[in-house]
Design a protein around this motif. Structure first.
Motif: not given
Length: 130
Positions: A42-46, A51-52, A54-62
């Protein structure tokens, strides 16, 4: 897909609470990797909600980092690795020392329900057998 991922999380949770904790914790780490791969799609440019993502990805990495640390620590704690032998050379079984243990039973009174047993004070007065 959400139901399948939920079932996977429930299975990992049950395994984490079972006897084989290592398998459950490592399955959580593998599941976190699957979650990260799914969110990365879901991290496609279109994507208007990038932004959501990116936040979800950061939380998943943590969360993945925490699960990875926990799985490694549990594996180390419960493994019987080669070369990891414990040394009990400095343990005597007498926490206050042998001298503090000598004569500790001299004033012991035999309970009424053990009258048939010889008193410990009498036994400790006897000469040690050679």
């Amino acid at each position: 897909m959400v139901r399948a991922y939920g079932a996977r999380e429930i299975g990992s949770g049950i395994l984490s609470l079972s006897i084989d904790k290592k398998l459950g914790l490592w399955s959580r780490v593998a599941g976190d990797g699957l979650d990260i791969a799914t969110v990365m799609l879901a991290l496609r440019s279109n994507n208007p909600k990038r932004d959501n993502v990116v936040v979800a990805l950061a939380l998943l990495l943590g969360i993945t980092a925490i699960d990875l640390i926990d799985a490694q620590a549990t594996t180390m704690r419960h493994s019987r690795g080669v070369g990891r032998r414990r040394s009990y050379r400095n343990r005597s079984g007498f926490p206050r020392g042998v001298q503090a243990s000598r004569g500790a039973a001299k004033d012991f009174k035999t309970p009424p329900d053990l009258r048939h047993a010889p008193s410990l004070a009498e036994v400790s007065k006897r000469a040690p057998a050679a």
